[in-house]
Design a protein around this motif. Structure first.
Motif, PDB file in Angstrom:
ATOM      1  N   MET A   1      40.278  26.119  56.707  1.00  0.00           N
ATOM      2  CA  MET A   1      41.113  27.313  56.729  1.00  0.00           C
ATOM      3  C   MET A   1      42.071  27.250  57.906  1.00  0.00           C
ATOM      4  N   LEU A   3      44.102  29.136  60.514  1.00  0.00           N
ATOM      5  CA  LEU A   3      44.142  30.487  61.069  1.00  0.00           C
ATOM      6  C   LEU A   3      45.569  31.000  61.138  1.00  0.00           C
ATOM      7  N   ARG A  55      35.928  23.758  66.796  1.00  0.00           N
ATOM      8  CA  ARG A  55      34.736  24.597  67.001  1.00  0.00           C
ATOM      9  C   ARG A  55      34.381  24.649  68.480  1.00  0.00           C
ATOM     10  N   SER A  56      35.302  24.312  69.332  1.00  0.00           N
ATOM     11  CA  SER A  56      35.115  24.297  70.783  1.00  0.00           C
ATOM     12  C   SER A  56      33.995  23.367  71.236  1.00  0.00           C
ATOM     13  N   SER A  74      39.625  27.564  70.160  1.00  0.00           N
ATOM     14  CA  SER A  74      38.740  28.718  70.023  1.00  0.00           C
ATOM     15  C   SER A  74      39.165  29.868  70.920  1.00  0.00           C
ATOM     16  N   PHE A  76      42.127  32.888  71.094  1.00  0.00           N
ATOM     17  CA  PHE A  76      43.237  33.514  70.383  1.00  0.00           C
ATOM     18  C   PHE A  76      44.509  33.464  71.228  1.00  0.00           C
ATOM     19  N   ASP A  79      45.418  36.238  73.603  1.00  0.00           N
ATOM     20  CA  ASP A  79      44.633  36.337  74.832  1.00  0.00           C
ATOM     21  C   ASP A  79      45.273  35.627  76.015  1.00  0.00           C
TER      22      ASP A  79
ATOM     23  N   ALA B  14      35.660  39.995  72.632  1.00  0.00           N
ATOM     24  CA  ALA B  14      35.557  39.825  74.087  1.00  0.00           C
ATOM     25  C   ALA B  14      36.119  38.451  74.442  1.00  0.00           C
ATOM     26  N   GLY B  15      35.250  37.482  74.711  1.00  0.00           N
ATOM     27  CA  GLY B  15      35.750  36.147  75.035  1.00  0.00           C
ATOM     28  C   GLY B  15      36.324  35.432  73.827  1.00  0.00           C
ATOM     29  N   CYS B  16      35.849  35.802  72.652  1.00  0.00           N
ATOM     30  CA  CYS B  16      36.368  35.343  71.360  1.00  0.00           C
ATOM     31  C   CYS B  16      35.964  33.917  70.981  1.00  0.00           C
ATOM     32  N   SER B  17      35.211  33.209  71.817  1.00  0.00           N
ATOM     33  CA  SER B  17      34.807  31.841  71.461  1.00  0.00           C
ATOM     34  C   SER B  17      34.095  31.827  70.115  1.00  0.00           C
ATOM     35  N   LEU B  19      34.032  34.383  67.978  1.00  0.00           N
ATOM     36  CA  LEU B  19      34.785  35.129  66.965  1.00  0.00           C
ATOM     37  C   LEU B  19      35.747  34.205  66.211  1.00  0.00           C
ATOM     38  N   VAL B  20      36.366  33.268  66.921  1.00  0.00           N
ATOM     39  CA  VAL B  20      37.252  32.314  66.246  1.00  0.00           C
ATOM     40  C   VAL B  20      36.446  31.514  65.224  1.00  0.00           C
ATOM     41  N   ALA B  21      35.243  31.127  65.609  1.00  0.00           N
ATOM     42  CA  ALA B  21      34.386  30.395  64.668  1.00  0.00           C
ATOM     43  C   ALA B  21      34.072  31.258  63.450  1.00  0.00           C
ATOM     44  N   PHE B  23      35.949  33.610  62.237  1.00  0.00           N
ATOM     45  CA  PHE B  23      37.168  33.646  61.422  1.00  0.00           C
ATOM     46  C   PHE B  23      37.213  32.423  60.511  1.00  0.00           C
ATOM     47  N   ARG B  24      36.880  31.284  61.075  1.00  0.00           N
ATOM     48  CA  ARG B  24      36.915  30.047  60.277  1.00  0.00           C
ATOM     49  C   ARG B  24      35.861  30.075  59.178  1.00  0.00           C
ATOM     50  N   GLU B  25      34.805  30.856  59.423  1.00  0.00           N
ATOM     51  CA  GLU B  25      33.736  30.961  58.419  1.00  0.00           C
ATOM     52  C   GLU B  25      34.032  32.039  57.376  1.00  0.00           C
ATOM     53  N   GLU B  28      37.221  38.351  57.947  1.00  0.00           N
ATOM     54  CA  GLU B  28      38.605  38.846  57.846  1.00  0.00           C
ATOM     55  C   GLU B  28      38.636  40.328  58.189  1.00  0.00           C
ATOM     56  N   LEU B  32      40.851  44.632  64.851  1.00  0.00           N
ATOM     57  CA  LEU B  32      40.220  43.893  65.942  1.00  0.00           C
ATOM     58  C   LEU B  32      40.482  44.669  67.232  1.00  0.00           C
ATOM     59  N   ARG B 101      23.314  34.302  66.611  1.00  0.00           N
ATOM     60  CA  ARG B 101      23.142  32.936  66.110  1.00  0.00           C
ATOM     61  C   ARG B 101      21.858  32.363  66.701  1.00  0.00           C
ATOM     62  N   ARG B 103      20.983  29.462  67.487  1.00  0.00           N
ATOM     63  CA  ARG B 103      21.073  28.412  68.505  1.00  0.00           C
ATOM     64  C   ARG B 103      21.572  28.922  69.854  1.00  0.00           C
TER      65      ARG B 103
END
Lengths: 177, 262
Positions: A1, A3, A55-56, A74, A76, A79, B14-17, B19-21, B23-25, B28, B32, B101, B103
């Motif tokens: 996908m 973004l 995926r960082s 990863s 935005f 930001d 927040a940090g969005c690390s 959250l971006v993942a 989004f990819r999953e 939508e 936000l 998650r 992990r």
């Protein structure tokens, strides 16, 4: 996908993002879901920021945001409003003189295919700004966040140590001038 | 808070690390809400034996916090050992917890400490971190209307010792805390892994001093509580019980040998 590219017919919210890139001001209108990776590669033309795992995890997209290493894939784009962003393209001097980090990686063979090198260089830059004389353990901690598919990492570790030496010598030269 | 009430289904960023993942999953969200610039959520304090950590505190900030280093140094050390340098600068406490998650390690670390999540603007005010994995919990019933996670609190007054073992990650990690209470000493251990939800294990001993605990015995008692479902393709339940027993014993040996907090 992707973004950056919503499906046709889908409403897209955008933001104006102003930031400093390698010392120069930038202003771009991006979708809310755009990442820094999208912005830097597609809008700013900085292809040295590698797109890989997204995926960082792999580290190939590492850039510095306000001196700190960040996974561009990863983060935005909205930001980095007002932030200072640095990519590998900003390391060399305008006359082409390599930075201490680039010189060290070249001297020590800290690359093979080179795909991870821009991320390694940015990690090294961030590390040396925080700690000009890191020990092996500290270097390993930082570099371990960037995956190299070719080497056993030994030459990369040596490259970072050499970069610290070169940067230190350069600072001494500047201080004595 | 007004924004969350107006947009109850908004995704909080927040940090969005992570959250971006998401989004990819396929996530939508229509709305936000970014908390990045709310400085109050980055505060850390330790008053009257309660350590309070703002939900926007990054992994790096948490691992270097003077308040945490002085009250539960092993929490700072554990926090600074997770993820990678890039994620540690960017990722936040709240994001690590609410991503839910398996992990991710902060739920494992904080559950053993009996940490409580503090919410504002929703239907609930407080939930234990360990409830993140309760299947029929209040958490799941109220999901989407929990408001904003503002902080996590840890009672440090009764805490005698805390430690975290991640040397066998991803198969098994163990977070272990020893507390003093009226019944004696309670050992709380949380077993995490890459593939299964964290499991909370507990044992109370009639003891007054941490040195009275038998690491091998308590380790076995704790590991035996792992349910069969804790097994996975990377390790049978027998192997995981053995491994968790070893890790608990190792932590308890350290605890009984040093008798210091943190």
């Amino acid at each position: 996908m992707s973004l950056e590219s919503p499906e046709s017919g889908q409403e897209t919210f955008t933001h104006n993002v102003e930031f400093e890139l390698n010392g120069s001001p930038e202003r771009h209108c991006v979708p809310t879901s755009a990442t820094v990776l999208d912005l830097l590669r597609n809008s700013c033309g900085k292809q040295g920021v590698r797109a890989s795992c997204e995926r960082s995890v792999c580290g190939a997209c590492t850039v510095l945001v306000d001196d700190l290493p960040v996974a561009a894939c990863s983060t935005f784009a909205f930001d980095i409003e007002g932030a200072r962003v640095e990519t590998v393209e900003g390391l060399a001097a305008q006359d082409g003189t390599l930075s201490a980090q680039q010189q060290a990686f070249s001297e020590c063979g800290g690359f093979q295919c080179g795909f991870c090198t821009s991320g390694m260089l940015m990690l090294t830059t961030g590390l040396l700004r925080q700690n000009p004389q890191p020990n092996r353990e500290e270097i390993r901690d930082w570099i371990s966040s960037n995956t190299c598919r070719c080497t056993g990492y030994e030459m990369i570790l040596e490259s970072v140590e050499r970069a610290a030496e070169l940067a230190g010598a350069k600072q001494q030269d500047q201080a004595s001038e | 808070m007004a924004l969350t009430r107006h947009h109850p289904k908004a995704v909080i960023a927040a940090g969005c690390s992570d959250l971006v993942a998401q989004f990819r999953e396929g996530l939508e969200p229509e709305v936000l809400i970014s908390l990045q610039r709310i400085k109050e959520l980055r505060e850390i304090s330790n008053e009257a034996g309660i350590l309070r950590i703002g939900s926007l505190v990054s992994h790096t900030e948490g691992s270097r916090s003077p308040e945490i280093l002085s009250s539960v140094p092993a929490l700072a050390a554990a926090w600074g050992s997770i993820a990678t340098v890039r994620i540690r600068y960017r990722g936040t406490l709240g994001g690590n917890l609410l991503a839910r998650r398996y992990r991710y390690e902060m739920p494992v670390i904080l559950s053993a400490l009996g940490a409580q999540m503090q919410f504002e603007g929703g239907d609930i005010a407080v939930l234990p971190v360990s409830s993140l994995w309760d299947r029929d919990s209040l958490w799941d019933r109220t999901l989407g209307n929990v408001g904003i996670l503002t902080a996590v609190t840890v009672d440090t007054a009764s805490l005698l010792w805390f430690g975290y073992e991640r040397s066998m990650r991803p198969l098994s990690t163990v977070s272990l805390a020893v507390r003093k209470n009226t019944a004696g000493l309670t050992v709380s251990a949380v077993c995490g892994s890459e593939y299964r939800q964290p499991f909370v294990l507990s044992h109370t001993a009639e003891a007054t001093d941490i040195a009275e605990l038998d690491p091998a015995f308590v380790g076995e008692v704790l590991a035996a509580q792992l349910p069969d479902e804790a097994g996975d393709y990377a390790g049978s339940i027998d192997y995981r019980r053995h491994l968790v027993g070893v890790l608990c014993r190792r932590l308890l040996a350290e605890a009984t040998g040093t008798q210091r907090k943190g």
